[in-house]
Scaffold this motif. Structure first.
Motif, PDB file in Angstrom:
ATOM      1  N   PRO A   1       0.613   4.424  -7.166  1.00  0.00           N
ATOM      2  CA  PRO A   1      -0.042   3.729  -6.053  1.00  0.00           C
ATOM      3  C   PRO A   1      -1.473   4.202  -5.856  1.00  0.00           C
ATOM      4  O   PRO A   1      -1.851   5.293  -6.257  1.00  0.00           O
ATOM      5  N   MET A   2      -2.273   3.352  -5.214  1.00  0.00           N
ATOM      6  CA  MET A   2      -3.677   3.659  -4.977  1.00  0.00           C
ATOM      7  C   MET A   2      -3.826   4.812  -3.981  1.00  0.00           C
ATOM      8  O   MET A   2      -3.052   4.932  -3.036  1.00  0.00           O
ATOM      9  N   THR A   3      -4.807   5.676  -4.201  1.00  0.00           N
ATOM     10  CA  THR A   3      -5.147   6.739  -3.247  1.00  0.00           C
ATOM     11  C   THR A   3      -6.657   6.728  -3.055  1.00  0.00           C
ATOM     12  O   THR A   3      -7.390   6.027  -3.741  1.00  0.00           O
ATOM     13  N   VAL A   4      -7.147   7.511  -2.099  1.00  0.00           N
ATOM     14  CA  VAL A   4      -8.596   7.683  -1.907  1.00  0.00           C
ATOM     15  C   VAL A   4      -8.936   9.139  -2.170  1.00  0.00           C
ATOM     16  O   VAL A   4      -8.063  10.003  -2.233  1.00  0.00           O
ATOM     17  N   ASP A   5     -10.210   9.402  -2.320  1.00  0.00           N
ATOM     18  CA  ASP A   5     -10.666  10.733  -2.708  1.00  0.00           C
ATOM     19  C   ASP A   5     -10.718  11.659  -1.495  1.00  0.00           C
ATOM     20  O   ASP A   5     -11.779  11.920  -0.933  1.00  0.00           O
ATOM     21  N   VAL A   6      -9.534  12.122  -1.085  1.00  0.00           N
ATOM     22  CA  VAL A   6      -9.438  13.115  -0.010  1.00  0.00           C
ATOM     23  C   VAL A   6      -8.425  14.165  -0.430  1.00  0.00           C
ATOM     24  O   VAL A   6      -7.551  13.913  -1.266  1.00  0.00           O
ATOM     25  N   ALA A   7      -8.564  15.350   0.145  1.00  0.00           N
ATOM     26  CA  ALA A   7      -7.596  16.406  -0.141  1.00  0.00           C
ATOM     27  C   ALA A   7      -6.252  16.041   0.478  1.00  0.00           C
ATOM     28  O   ALA A   7      -6.188  15.601   1.630  1.00  0.00           O
ATOM     29  N   ALA A   8      -5.188  16.215  -0.289  1.00  0.00           N
ATOM     30  CA  ALA A   8      -3.853  15.907   0.231  1.00  0.00           C
ATOM     31  C   ALA A   8      -3.542  16.813   1.417  1.00  0.00           C
ATOM     32  O   ALA A   8      -3.823  18.017   1.373  1.00  0.00           O
ATOM     33  N   PRO A   9      -2.993  16.283   2.495  1.00  0.00           N
ATOM     34  CA  PRO A   9      -2.714  17.106   3.679  1.00  0.00           C
ATOM     35  C   PRO A   9      -1.546  18.049   3.430  1.00  0.00           C
ATOM     36  O   PRO A   9      -0.699  17.794   2.563  1.00  0.00           O
ATOM     37  N   PRO A  10      -1.477  19.137   4.169  1.00  0.00           N
ATOM     38  CA  PRO A  10      -0.307  20.011   4.081  1.00  0.00           C
ATOM     39  C   PRO A  10       0.969  19.244   4.421  1.00  0.00           C
ATOM     40  O   PRO A  10       0.951  18.259   5.179  1.00  0.00           O
ATOM     41  N   VAL A  11       2.063  19.732   3.882  1.00  0.00           N
ATOM     42  CA  VAL A  11       3.350  19.054   4.074  1.00  0.00           C
ATOM     43  C   VAL A  11       3.701  18.957   5.557  1.00  0.00           C
ATOM     44  O   VAL A  11       4.230  17.935   6.017  1.00  0.00           O
ATOM     45  N   GLY A  12       3.411  19.998   6.338  1.00  0.00           N
ATOM     46  CA  GLY A  12       3.745  19.980   7.761  1.00  0.00           C
ATOM     47  C   GLY A  12       3.041  18.869   8.511  1.00  0.00           C
ATOM     48  O   GLY A  12       3.620  18.234   9.400  1.00  0.00           O
ATOM     49  N   ARG A  13       1.789  18.595   8.155  1.00  0.00           N
ATOM     50  CA  ARG A  13       1.051  17.517   8.821  1.00  0.00           C
ATOM     51  C   ARG A  13       1.640  16.151   8.460  1.00  0.00           C
ATOM     52  O   ARG A  13       1.774  15.274   9.324  1.00  0.00           O
ATOM     53  N   ALA A  14       1.948  15.961   7.182  1.00  0.00           N
ATOM     54  CA  ALA A  14       2.546  14.691   6.767  1.00  0.00           C
ATOM     55  C   ALA A  14       3.897  14.484   7.448  1.00  0.00           C
ATOM     56  O   ALA A  14       4.230  13.374   7.882  1.00  0.00           O
TER      57      ALA A  14
ATOM     58  N   LEU B   1      10.379  -6.560  -7.043  1.00  0.00           N
ATOM     59  CA  LEU B   1       9.628  -5.325  -6.862  1.00  0.00           C
ATOM     60  C   LEU B   1      10.420  -4.135  -7.406  1.00  0.00           C
ATOM     61  O   LEU B   1       9.880  -3.278  -8.127  1.00  0.00           O
ATOM     62  N   VAL B   2      11.703  -4.083  -7.089  1.00  0.00           N
ATOM     63  CA  VAL B   2      12.559  -3.010  -7.586  1.00  0.00           C
ATOM     64  C   VAL B   2      12.663  -3.070  -9.108  1.00  0.00           C
ATOM     65  O   VAL B   2      12.592  -2.046  -9.798  1.00  0.00           O
ATOM     66  N   LYS B   3      12.845  -4.268  -9.647  1.00  0.00           N
ATOM     67  CA  LYS B   3      12.936  -4.427 -11.101  1.00  0.00           C
ATOM     68  C   LYS B   3      11.704  -3.863 -11.787  1.00  0.00           C
ATOM     69  O   LYS B   3      11.793  -3.168 -12.810  1.00  0.00           O
ATOM     70  N   SER B   4      10.540  -4.143 -11.205  1.00  0.00           N
ATOM     71  CA  SER B   4       9.284  -3.673 -11.779  1.00  0.00           C
ATOM     72  C   SER B   4       9.179  -2.156 -11.725  1.00  0.00           C
ATOM     73  O   SER B   4       8.818  -1.511 -12.715  1.00  0.00           O
TER      74      SER B   4
ATOM     75  N   PHE C   1       7.810   0.334   6.105  1.00  0.00           N
ATOM     76  CA  PHE C   1       8.528  -0.825   5.601  1.00  0.00           C
ATOM     77  C   PHE C   1       9.129  -0.492   4.241  1.00  0.00           C
ATOM     78  O   PHE C   1       8.603   0.351   3.504  1.00  0.00           O
ATOM     79  N   PHE C   2      10.195  -1.221   3.889  1.00  0.00           N
ATOM     80  CA  PHE C   2      10.869  -0.943   2.623  1.00  0.00           C
ATOM     81  C   PHE C   2       9.894  -1.028   1.456  1.00  0.00           C
ATOM     82  O   PHE C   2       9.853  -0.144   0.596  1.00  0.00           O
ATOM     83  N   GLU C   3       9.099  -2.105   1.406  1.00  0.00           N
ATOM     84  CA  GLU C   3       8.191  -2.300   0.281  1.00  0.00           C
ATOM     85  C   GLU C   3       7.168  -1.172   0.193  1.00  0.00           C
ATOM     86  O   GLU C   3       6.856  -0.683  -0.897  1.00  0.00           O
ATOM     87  N   THR C   4       6.653  -0.737   1.347  1.00  0.00           N
ATOM     88  CA  THR C   4       5.682   0.355   1.358  1.00  0.00           C
ATOM     89  C   THR C   4       6.317   1.649   0.865  1.00  0.00           C
ATOM     90  O   THR C   4       5.748   2.367   0.034  1.00  0.00           O
ATOM     91  N   GLY C   5       7.509   1.960   1.376  1.00  0.00           N
ATOM     92  CA  GLY C   5       8.210   3.160   0.937  1.00  0.00           C
ATOM     93  C   GLY C   5       8.525   3.130  -0.546  1.00  0.00           C
ATOM     94  O   GLY C   5       8.429   4.148  -1.240  1.00  0.00           O
ATOM     95  N   LEU C   6       8.887   1.951  -1.036  1.00  0.00           N
ATOM     96  CA  LEU C   6       9.205   1.807  -2.457  1.00  0.00           C
ATOM     97  C   LEU C   6       7.986   2.106  -3.328  1.00  0.00           C
ATOM     98  O   LEU C   6       8.054   2.888  -4.289  1.00  0.00           O
ATOM     99  N   VAL C   7       6.856   1.491  -2.988  1.00  0.00           N
ATOM    100  CA  VAL C   7       5.636   1.681  -3.773  1.00  0.00           C
ATOM    101  C   VAL C   7       5.168   3.137  -3.698  1.00  0.00           C
ATOM    102  O   VAL C   7       4.637   3.686  -4.669  1.00  0.00           O
ATOM    103  N   LEU C   8       5.378   3.774  -2.550  1.00  0.00           N
ATOM    104  CA  LEU C   8       4.995   5.170  -2.388  1.00  0.00           C
ATOM    105  C   LEU C   8       5.890   6.105  -3.180  1.00  0.00           C
ATOM    106  O   LEU C   8       5.424   7.004  -3.888  1.00  0.00           O
ATOM    107  N   LEU C   9       7.178   5.919  -3.049  1.00  0.00           N
ATOM    108  CA  LEU C   9       8.132   6.942  -3.458  1.00  0.00           C
ATOM    109  C   LEU C   9       8.580   6.834  -4.903  1.00  0.00           C
ATOM    110  O   LEU C   9       8.699   7.850  -5.603  1.00  0.00           O
TER     111      LEU C   9
END
Length: 448
Positions: free
Chosen positions: A222-235, A410-413, A119-127
């Protein structure tokens, strides 16, 4: 037009205007504002109260029945990509490869890629926090506010374009269903129209709109959890899997009959709900490895996914209710008659109606749902390919985001702009996406 037609138009305008006042001035949630507008349209159009209530229930129920699972599964996949830092890894990899000069283009195409299942909002908060961090790390002399915006605005353009034009996002997906369009063709045409639109509204436009705009400090990551980031290919696999499954199902129709019979299962897995469910199941081991069964991680995924789901589903349901009341009142038939006179292109009419509802309600998804509902009769009688109608409606649904759009705030913030700066950058960018998208739809529909 007859006096009854004028009454209908006045009823629709009054009901939508009331929704605006309740949402913007009254600070009510769009769910309540849109429902009040729907009942107002029915009352002023002369529909008995019982029939208006039936139309509201039917419209909300139909939309939510077909969309609730897509929304939930899409949010779940987005939460997995966010919590595992898979999307962040994709963004950082793209920005590393591009270098300083190519950073705006990397920002754009990363957003187009990441935005496909989100979703747009999710992508925005992520990216945006990731892109903002990359912008802050630009070499001295190349990291002023304008340079930072030239990285962040293309990301917004990419997210907006896929949100409005490319299934499996809820707006275009619902329009495909309402208008009887081919899902695979809509996805293909959406990319053909969307990529050049995003280029013009993103890296090209940002060179002009970013000048003189000042930024405040960026928000928290954005919030994350304590896990190793996956390789780029998996994502990347998790991001692309639902799109590949949906496209593969449409390819069955192009196969020789003998082969198509043995590949019929692809038609089943290409259903958006099934494709997103498979993507969720595959993403768990890809992104979290052996910790996929960890209760903390599972709880975090669905807590993060469901937090925005209620508001999204309520707004979508109320938009479906307003659509159904407008259809019951006869607005769809009126638009068919107006377009049948040849006074205006059906695609332009659909775009214009979507623009009006977007300006009134602030929601691109509600604008798409409502417009697609009232345009069903026009598609059947005008001979326009429904895929192009879906895209024209989607383009119009982005026109001039302003204060009644939650995305505006959201964008303004996340940009860190003030009110004038947000209008100058974000609102103008959305308007350019809507206009360029329409022009490309009109041009491409005459070729394909």
């Amino acid at each position: 037009m007859t006096p009854e037609d004028y009454r209908l138009v006045l009823s629709a305008i009054t009901g939508i205007a009331l929704s605006i006042l309740l949402i913007v001035r009254g600070r009510l949630h769009p769910f309540i504002g849109l429902l009040c507008g729907a009942f107002t349209v029915g009352l002023l159009a002369g529909i008995p109260l019982e029939k208006t209530a039936e139309a509201v229930e039917k419209g909300a129920g139909t939309i939510l029945g077909g969309t609730g699972l897509v929304v939930a599964l899409g949010l779940g996949l987005g939460a997995m990509l966010q919590l595992s830092d898979g999307a962040g890894g994709l963004a950082r990899a793209a920005l590393r490869v591009s270098g300083v000069r190519g950073a705006p283009w990397a920002s754009l195409f990363t957003a187009l890629l990441i935005g496909l299942p989100l979703f747009f909002e999710t992508g925005l908060v992520l990216l945006l926090p990731i892109v903002a961090s990359a912008a802050a790390a630009l070499p001295s002399g190349q990291n002023d506010d304008a340079a930072k915006l030239r990285l962040m605005l293309p990301a917004l353009a990419g997210l907006s374009v896929v949100h409005a034009l490319v299934p499996p996002h809820p707006g275009p997906l619902l329009a495909v269903d309402a208008l009887g369009a081919n899902l695979g063709l809509t996805l293909l045409y959406g990319l053909i129209v969307g990529i050049p639109t995003a280029i013009i509204a993103g890296p090209v436009l940002a060179r002009f709109t970013a000048r003189g705009v000042t930024l405040s400090p960026p928000p928290l990551a954005p919030m994350t959890v304590d896990v190793a980031a996956p390789p780029v290919g998996r994502a990347l696999t998790a991001v692309l899997l639902p799109v590949v499954l949906i496209a593969a199902g449409q390819a069955v129709a192009l196969m020789p009959p003998a082969l198509a019979a043995s590949m019929a299962w692809l038609g089943w897995v290409s259903d958006p709900v099934v494709a997103l469910l498979i993507a969720n199941l595959v993403a768990l081991p890809l992104l979290f490895g052996h910790r996929l069964g960890d209760r903390t991680i599972q709880g975090a995924i669905w807590t993060e996914a469901m937090a925005p789901a209620g508001g999204i589903l309520l707004a979508i349901g109320a938009g479906g209710a307003l659509k159904q009341v407008l259809v019951t009142a006869g607005l769809s038939d009126l638009l068919v008659r107006l377009a049948g006179d040849g006074a205006i292109s059906p695609l332009l009419l659909a775009w214009g109606v979507s623009v009006c509802i977007r300006l009134a309600t602030g929601s691109a998804t509600v604008a798409t749902i409502t417009t697609a509902g009232v345009m069903q009769g026009l598609v059947a009688t005008s001979g326009v390919e429904p895929e192009w109608m879906v895209l024209a409606i989607g383009a119009g649904s982005l026109f001039f985001s302003h204060v009644n759009d939650p995305g505006f705030w959201l964008v303004k913030s996340y940009l860190g702009t003030d009110m004038p700066g947000t209008f100058r950058t974000w609102s103008i960018m959305e308007t350019v996406v809507a206009v360029v998208g329409l022009l490309l739809v009109l041009a491409a529909s005459s070729i394909f």
